[in-house]
Every structure is written in structure tokens, then in C-alpha cells.
Write a protein that holds these residues in place. Structure first.
Motif, PDB file in Angstrom:
ATOM      1  N   SER A 167       0.821  -1.210   0.000  1.00 37.86           N
ATOM      2  CA  SER A 167       0.000   0.000   0.000  1.00 37.86           C
ATOM      3  C   SER A 167       0.855   1.259   0.000  1.00 37.86           C
ATOM      4  CB  SER A 167      -0.926  -0.002   1.219  1.00 37.86           C
ATOM      5  OG  SER A 167      -1.668   1.194   1.296  1.00 37.86           O
ATOM      6  N   GLN A 204      -8.050   4.317  -5.380  1.00 33.77           N
ATOM      7  CA  GLN A 204      -8.724   3.028  -5.239  1.00 33.77           C
ATOM      8  C   GLN A 204      -7.745   1.941  -4.791  1.00 33.77           C
ATOM      9  OE1 GLN A 204     -11.992   2.412  -5.503  1.00 33.77           O
ATOM     10  NE2 GLN A 204     -12.435   4.539  -5.981  1.00 33.77           N
ATOM     11  N   MET A 207      -7.034   2.476  -1.109  1.00 38.33           N
ATOM     12  CA  MET A 207      -8.153   2.036  -0.280  1.00 38.33           C
ATOM     13  C   MET A 207      -8.238   0.524  -0.199  1.00 38.33           C
ATOM     14  SD  MET A 207      -9.349   4.852   0.748  1.00 38.33           S
ATOM     15  CE  MET A 207      -9.613   6.571   0.367  1.00 38.33           C
ATOM     16  N   SER A 210      -5.160  -0.920   1.738  1.00 37.25           N
ATOM     17  CA  SER A 210      -5.243  -0.537   3.146  1.00 37.25           C
ATOM     18  C   SER A 210      -6.366  -1.285   3.850  1.00 37.25           C
ATOM     19  CB  SER A 210      -5.470   0.973   3.272  1.00 37.25           C
ATOM     20  OG  SER A 210      -4.386   1.701   2.744  1.00 37.25           O
ATOM     21  N   ALA A 211      -7.500  -1.443   3.149  1.00 37.82           N
ATOM     22  CA  ALA A 211      -8.630  -2.171   3.745  1.00 37.82           C
ATOM     23  C   ALA A 211      -8.269  -3.627   3.983  1.00 37.82           C
ATOM     24  CB  ALA A 211      -9.852  -2.053   2.835  1.00 37.82           C
ATOM     25  N   TRP A 247      -7.338   4.361   8.988  1.00 36.47           N
ATOM     26  CA  TRP A 247      -8.212   3.490   8.194  1.00 36.47           C
ATOM     27  C   TRP A 247      -9.653   3.964   8.252  1.00 36.47           C
ATOM     28  CZ3 TRP A 247     -10.740  -1.605   9.852  1.00 36.47           C
ATOM     29  CH2 TRP A 247     -11.288  -2.256   8.768  1.00 36.47           C
ATOM     30  N   LEU A 250     -10.009   6.899   6.038  1.00 33.13           N
ATOM     31  CA  LEU A 250      -9.945   6.474   4.642  1.00 33.13           C
ATOM     32  C   LEU A 250     -11.262   5.849   4.191  1.00 33.13           C
ATOM     33  CD1 LEU A 250      -6.366   4.899   4.419  1.00 33.13           C
ATOM     34  CD2 LEU A 250      -7.123   7.049   3.423  1.00 33.13           C
ATOM     35  N   ILE A 251     -11.858   5.040   5.051  1.00 28.42           N
ATOM     36  CA  ILE A 251     -13.129   4.405   4.699  1.00 28.42           C
ATOM     37  C   ILE A 251     -14.208   5.471   4.493  1.00 28.42           C
ATOM     38  CG2 ILE A 251     -14.989   2.946   5.572  1.00 28.42           C
ATOM     39  CD1 ILE A 251     -12.614   1.393   4.549  1.00 28.42           C
ATOM     40  N   TRP A 254     -13.615   6.994   1.228  1.00 24.71           N
ATOM     41  CA  TRP A 254     -13.832   6.040   0.142  1.00 24.71           C
ATOM     42  C   TRP A 254     -15.309   5.913  -0.211  1.00 24.71           C
ATOM     43  CZ3 TRP A 254     -12.394   0.115   0.282  1.00 24.71           C
ATOM     44  CH2 TRP A 254     -12.348  -0.364  -1.018  1.00 24.71           C
ATOM     45  N   TYR A 276      -8.499  13.989   4.468  1.00 25.94           N
ATOM     46  CA  TYR A 276      -7.236  13.464   3.946  1.00 25.94           C
ATOM     47  C   TYR A 276      -6.050  13.857   4.817  1.00 25.94           C
ATOM     48  CZ  TYR A 276      -6.069  18.097   2.098  1.00 25.94           C
ATOM     49  OH  TYR A 276      -5.763  19.431   1.980  1.00 25.94           O
TER      50      TYR A 276
END
Length: 703
Positions: A167, A204, A207, A210-211, A247, A250-251, A254, A276
Motif C-alpha cells: 500500500s 482506489q 483504499m 489498506s482495507a 483506516w 480512509l473508509i 472512500w 485526507y
């Protein structure tokens, strides 16, 4: 020519070397042979363990950005000193790579070159994951700590960890496409606006990896009954909690960044995307300073760009006039200094605090820098809550001043549409806006230069006949009368939701309302953020702020961090170390940028003197009324020529394939602007037909 070519060659070689470092980074020889030897070279008392990544992964990009500034300055200087000569059809180098290859759903229009780089990018991420995992299996030096666990559990943890490593490479690239005042993007013919899709693609990947990385560790901790690890904020190694916080941010970004939310609920997308900064900070805390140096170039240059935008937006732009067309479209004209120069298809970001103190909206610049040297215009049509509120503000009879701030204009360093023998401009609705500045530039070139200009075919689709009044914007409201006799202009207008010209009272319905504003001492003309020689100033800021950062980092490391980290046999707090690096980066950028900005602002104030026109013209009949059956007199010869060049079709859509295949010129540039489906249809025609004379010019005019 030699100097420009040399700079591009040197930049390309540095970039290739940088990519080689990324390729060897996860390899066994780099970790177990090169790093031990390099660690002896980089004195830990000065720069610490982050020195290797700082030198090999940060310094090359900063050098490229400096060279890019020099290149753009020399290029602008050269272009301004050259006189236009009679042009001839040019060879399109690598034209086949720039042709639309496929139109792939969420990816949009993808050229051959873009597909190659997309595959290479995904391959690099997979290479990092695969090789990091291979090295971990071959050298399981940490596995003894988990010898009591089953083999599949240890491997599951290792896979989750290596997904986090992979990532990191996506994080290294994600900020570059959204740097508006970028000296790197123009080197490859890109702008921040046209690079938005690359930011989406890379985002993308960030994300997804990282997810998977975060979810993998949560599942692993649940399997081995170590859920308490989720709350761990270690002072000596990776902070799990910081990674989870990043995270979560970020979610949130996303799930609100998909196309539906961006278009239908822009405010939700806009506000959540401002997370961000927190997501990046907690991610840096999570990975530590050594790994942060791998992604530092993008963060450094984006932070610098963001601060310069902040400085420019502190002053209020002087609104000269607004022109309200019968179709509800509004043209806003601002005053600008002659030092603000921009190319066609540039865009301007606008903020109106009375509507929203935080929101910024992008608008395509419709004016032409050559025809209107002291004016800058943007056009919008109500479509969302923000533009609806702005429309009501501007149409209010009590409005005598609008407090507005701007960022930009930003645009391509140069344009290439004049090289074509013919241009086919296809638009839908308000998508005609970017083509206004292109047509105005061609009119200017035909009237002032001896060179040949391309023939123009404008194909525009509107829902209602009243929208034809948008064609009025092809000519500026006030300037030297434009002479259209030197260009071959054909306009094919299609009204899709009406079968015949409507009946209306032209006296009441087809009046262009123009409102002029008197100068206000609280407002000032739009000025270049870094003065007339902006690229040289940016070069100085990048180089000086980075050098200052290195000096401060060395001093803090040598006299504060190293004595604690090594001298007392303790490990310096991971979080505080990241805070130090962040603080030093920000203080270096703020100090240098502020000094240069203030000096340039004072210089511009002494050089520029604006003379404002405060006369209030009488409303005039729109030439668009002639196109849809209205009456009135058109005394202006340019407007008469505009009407004569226009053919209106009711009750149907343009047959794009037929129109494009009928273009027989050897070199035809094709541009599309408007709804996503329209742009994709044009790209499909250009890619599927066997005609080699059609060159699709991809320009992103919306998000």
C-alpha cells in the motif's frame, strides 16, 4: 531547443532511476546487503535511519520538480519571443498510443498509453507484495516470537503485513495528480484537472490494499485472541491504533467518493474528503519516519501547493460584471492584472463565503487572455444547491458587491489544438463552456497572426431552444469587435426535447441582463500567486524550503533525537519523531513561501494599475433569439456572422459517427465536453472507426 530537450532528458533519466529504486526496494539484496552498507555512509547522528529513503526516494523527485520549473520558465520565455508563422500539418508522434483504446465503465476513456501505465502500476504493487512476502518467508527472523501459533496463522499475519507494505507505494503517488501548481505534470503534458482520474485510480488501490491490510490484522487478532492489540500505541514501534484511526478516515473518504455521491451530493463528498490531512498524518504515525520518507515527495509538494493556494485566497477578487442569459446561464467577469496569463481550457476555483466558507468549486475559464488582457470570465448554469444560491445572489437587485475568493487560474502549460487542420468540438448542455475560450483564441489568432488556423465544427446539443443563447458567449461582451471572416466556423445545434421553435415574446424573454459593479477598496484584481516569473519563484521555493527542511532535520536529529535514541539506550518515541518531521516540513514551507509571496505581492502592487469601467450598458437583445425564431435587430456584424454560421436541428440528437466520418481533412482534432455518456460515445467512435485522421484530445472538464 537544446536546453529544453536536455532538461527533459535529464528529468526522464532521474525518474527512471527513481523507479529502479522502487523495483529493488523489496528485494533481498537491498534489505540484507545494500542497507547495511549504506547505513555506514549516512551518519545516523545527522539524519538517522530515514536518511537512505530520504536520499534515494525523496531527493530525486524534488530535483525533478526543480528542473520542471526551470523547463517551464524557459518554455514560456521562448514561446513569448517567437512569432507565429504559417503552420502546416504536423506529424503526431506516438499518436497511436494516445488514441482511445477502450471505454471501461468506472475507468472512463482509457488510451493505449494510459492502459500500459495502469498495468505497470498494478504490476509494481503486486511485485512489492509478492517480493516482500517471499523475503519474509525466506528470512522468518520474527517467526520465533509466534512459534506457538499454527503455521497458517503466521502466514496469514505475514500476508496482511505485506499488503500494508504494498500500500505504501500507492501512497507515494496519490498526491501528485492533485497538485495544481505542479511543475512535474506539465513535463508529460498533464494538468491537475486532466489528472483527476489518475488520482481516483491510485486512490482506489490505496483504499483496497489498506482495507485488506487492516481487516486482515483485525481477523488475525480475533483468531489468536489478541484483540487488545487494536488499542496498542507503542512508543518504540508501529502504532496499531494510529493505523486504525487512519483506516477509519480512509473508509469515510472512500464510501463518499464514488461518482453518484460526487455528482448528486457534492457537499458530502467535499467535506468528508477534507479528512485526507488526518488520514495522512495518522498513517505517517503508524508507519514511522523511515517509511514516511518514501512517500514524502508527494506530501511535501502538495502541502506547498496547498499553502500557496491559501495565500492567494486571502484576498477578495474584484467582480466587474455579471451577464445573465435568458437560459439562466451566468457569466461572471473578474478584474485581473496583465501578469495573470493563462491558456485556453484553464480552470478557476471560486469560493463565496456568504454561501459557504469552506466550499470551493471549479469553473472553466471562458475568457481569452489575448482578447481580454485585464478580464477573466467564468460561466456556470445552476445545477446544484451551491450554484443555485450563487445565481440568486447575483440576480438580486440589492447586490452591489459580492465577496468572493479565487484560486488559480490553473491550466495546461501550452495548447496544441492549433496544430490541427480542423477541429470538431462536441458538447452537451453547459459542456460548451470550455470551447468558448478555444473559439475565442482561434478568432484572435486569425485576426492578429499570419498563421493558418484550423477550421471549426461545433456540434452542441441542448435540451431547450432557449439554451441556444449560450452561443452568445462565443463572443466577449466587450472587446475589440471580433472579425469572423478569417475563420471557417460551422455550428450544428441540436434541440433534443423540442420538435419546433417555441413561440415567445422576444422583447420580454430574450433580454441579456448585464450588471456592472463599482470598484470596492476591499477587493483587488486577480494577481499571479508568485508574480510574473512564477515558475522561477516556485523553483526557488521548492529548493529553498527543502534545503531548509534538511538543515532543520539534521540539527534536531543530531542535538535532540540521537542523544536520546542512542546515547541513553532508549528508542525515541515514534509518534514524537513523526511530529518533529511534520512540524519541520510545515515550518520550512510556510516561512519560505510567505517571504516570496509577500515580496511578489508588493512588486505587483507597484507595477500594476487597474482602470475600471463602471458604466452600465443597456440590456441588449440576445442573438440567440434569431436562432430559435425570435425577433429583434442585430446591428453587430460579428453576431450576424455567428447567426449565419449556425444551423439548428429540432427533435433529435447528433449522429456522432456520421459527423466524424464526414471529416475528410488529414488532421482532425476531436474534443468532447459534457455528460459522461457523450464523452464516452465520442471516444468510442474515434477508437472503433478505421480513420487515422481523427485525433481524440482527452481533456477532463469535470470531476
Amino acid at each position: 531547443m537544446i536546453s529544453l530537450t536536455l532538461i527533459k532528458v535529464i528529468s526522464a533519466l532521474i525518474f527512471l532511476g527513481w523507479m529502479v529504486v522502487w523495483i529493488v526496494l523489496p528485494m533481498e539484496i537491498f534489505k540484507y546487503t545494500w542497507i547495511p552498507n549504506l547505513s555506514k555512509t549516512f551518519n545516523p547522528t545527522y539524519i538517522g535511519g530515514q536518511g537512505i529513503n530520504l536520499f534515494f526516494l525523496t531527493f530525486p523527485v524534488m530535483l525533478i520538480s526543480v528542473l520542471g520549473c526551470i523547463y517551464l520558465h524557459l518554455k514560456n520565455k521562448k514561446e513569448s519571443s517567437l512569432k507565429s508563422t504559417t503552420s502546416s500539418p504536423q506529424k503526431h508522434h506516438l499518436a497511436i498510443l494516445r488514441r482511445p483504446l477502450v471505454v471501461m465503465g468506472p475507468l472512463g476513456v482509457v488510451t493505449t498509453m494510459e492502459l500500459v501505465f495502469l498495468v505497470m502500476g498494478i504490476a509494481l504493487v503486486c511485485w512489492h507484495f509478492g517480493h516482500y512476502y517471499y523475503v519474509s518467508v525466506k528470512h522468518p527472523y520474527m517467526m520465533h516470537k509466534r512459534a506457538h501459533q499454527e503455521k497458517w496463522q503466521r502466514e496469514f499475519r505475514s500476508i496482511s503485513l505485506r499488503l500494508g507494505y504494498a500500500s505504501n507505494i500507492s501512497w507515494a503517488f496519490v498526491f501528485f495528480p492533485v497538485i495544481r501548481l505542479s511543475s512535474i505534470l506539465p513535463l508529460v503534458g498533464l494538468t491537475s484537472e486532466s489528472s483527476i482520474k489518475y488520482h481516483i485510480w491510485i486512490g482506489q488501490v490505496v483504499m483496497i490494499t489498506s482495507a485488506l491490510h487492516s481487516a486482515g490484522f483485525v481477523i488475525y487478532w480475533a483468531i489468536v485472541n489478541e484483540m487488545y492489540e487494536m488499542l496498542d500505541w507503542s512508543k518504540t514501534h508501529v502504532s496499531n491504533l494510529a493505523g486504525e484511526i487512519s483506516w477509519v478516515f480512509l473508509i469515510a473518504m472512500w464510501v463518499t467518493s464514488f461518482a453518484y455521491t460526487r455528482r448528486k451530493k457534492f457537499e458530502v463528498f467535499f467535506y468528508t474528503h477534507q479528512l485526507y490531512g488526518l488520514a495522512t498524518f495518522f498513517y505517517a504515525v503508524h508507519i514511522g519516519v523511515a517509511w514516511t520518507m518514501q512517500i514524502l515527495p508527494g506530501i511535501f509538494l502538495f502541502t506547498l501547493d496547498r499553502y500557496l493556494r491559501y495565500l492567494q485566497s486571502r484576498s477578495h477578487a474584484r467582480l466587474v460584471s455579471v451577464r445573465v442569459l435568458p437560459c439562466g446561464t451566468v457569466e461572471m467577469t473578474f478584474s485581473k492584472t496583465r501578469g495573470v496569463r493563462y491558456n485556453v481550457t484553464s480552470n478557476l476555483f471560486l469560493s463565496v463565503p456568504k454561501i459557504s466558507t469552506l466550499q470551493w468549486h471549479p469553473f472553466t475559464v471562458s475568457s481569452n487572455n489575448n482578447m481580454e488582457p485585464d478580464r477573466l470570465s467564468i460561466v456556470f448554469k445552476t445545477g446544484g444547491s451551491w450554484t443555485t444560491k450563487l445565481y440568486k445572489q447575483l440576480c438580486s437587485s440589492s447586490l452591489d458587491r459580492l465577496e468572493a475568493s479565487v484560486e488559480g487560474p490553473y491550466g495546461p502549460a501550452s495548447t496544441s489544438f492549433l496544430k490541427h487542420e480542423a477541429l470538431v468540438l462536441i458538447s452537451g448542455g453547459s459542456g460548451i463552456t470550455p470551447f468558448i475560450s478555444i473559439i475565442r483564441e482561434i478568432i484572435h489568432q486569425s485576426n492578429t497572426e499570419k498563421g493558418q488556423v484550423p477550421n471549426i465544427l461545433l456540434v452542441c446539443a441542448f435540451k431547450h431552444a432557449v439554451d441556444l443563447t449560450m452561443l452568445d458567449l462565443l463572443l466577449p461582451a466587450e472587446s475589440t469587435p471580433a472579425d469572423l471572416s478569417n475563420i471557417k466556423l460551422e455550428i450544428q445545434a441540436y434541440i433534443t426535447q423540442e420538435d419546433h421553435p417555441p413561440a415567445f415574446d422576444s422583447q420580454n424573454n430574450m433580454i441579456v441582463q448585464t450588471k456592472w459593479f463599482k470598484p470596492n477598496p476591499l477587493d483587488s484584481p486577480i494577481t499571479p500567486v508568485l508574480g510574473h516569473n512564477s515558475w522561477l519563484c516556485l523553483c526557488f521555493i521548492i529548493a529553498s524550503s527543502f534545503i531548509l527542511f534538511l538543515v532543520l532535520l539534521g540539527l534536531v536529529t543530531q542535538y535532540h533525537i540521537f542523544p536520546i535514541d542512542k546515547g541513553t539506550n532508549k528508542t525515541y518515541d515514534f509518534t514524537i519523531w513523526v511530529l518533529w518531521d511534520t512540524f519541520l516540513m510545515c515550518i520550512s514551507i510556510i516561512l519560505i513561501s510567505s517571504i516570496v509571496f509577500l515580496l511578489q505581492k508588493r512588486k505587483i502592487a507597484l507595477e500594476e494599475k487597474q482602470v475600471m469601467n463602471v458604466d452600465v450598458p443597456t440590456p441588449v437583445t440576445s442573438p440567440g433569439s434569431w436562432l430559435c425564431g425570435g425577433g429583434g435587430e442585430l446591428e453587430s456584424l460579428p453576431y450576424q456572422s455567428l447567426v449565419q454560421a449556425t444551423q439548428v436541428h429540432y427533435g433529435g440528437r447528433p449522429n456522432l459517427q456520421k459527423i466524424l466520418l464526414e471529416c475528410k481533412e488529414e488532421d482532425v482534432g476531436v474534443m468532447a465536453s459534457g455528460p459522461r455518456g457523450l464523452r464516452h460515445d465520442v471516444a468510442r467512435v474515434c477508437s472503433s472507426c478505421g480513420e487515422t485522421n481523427l485525433h481524440f484530445e482527452y481533456l477532463s472538464f469535470n470531476w
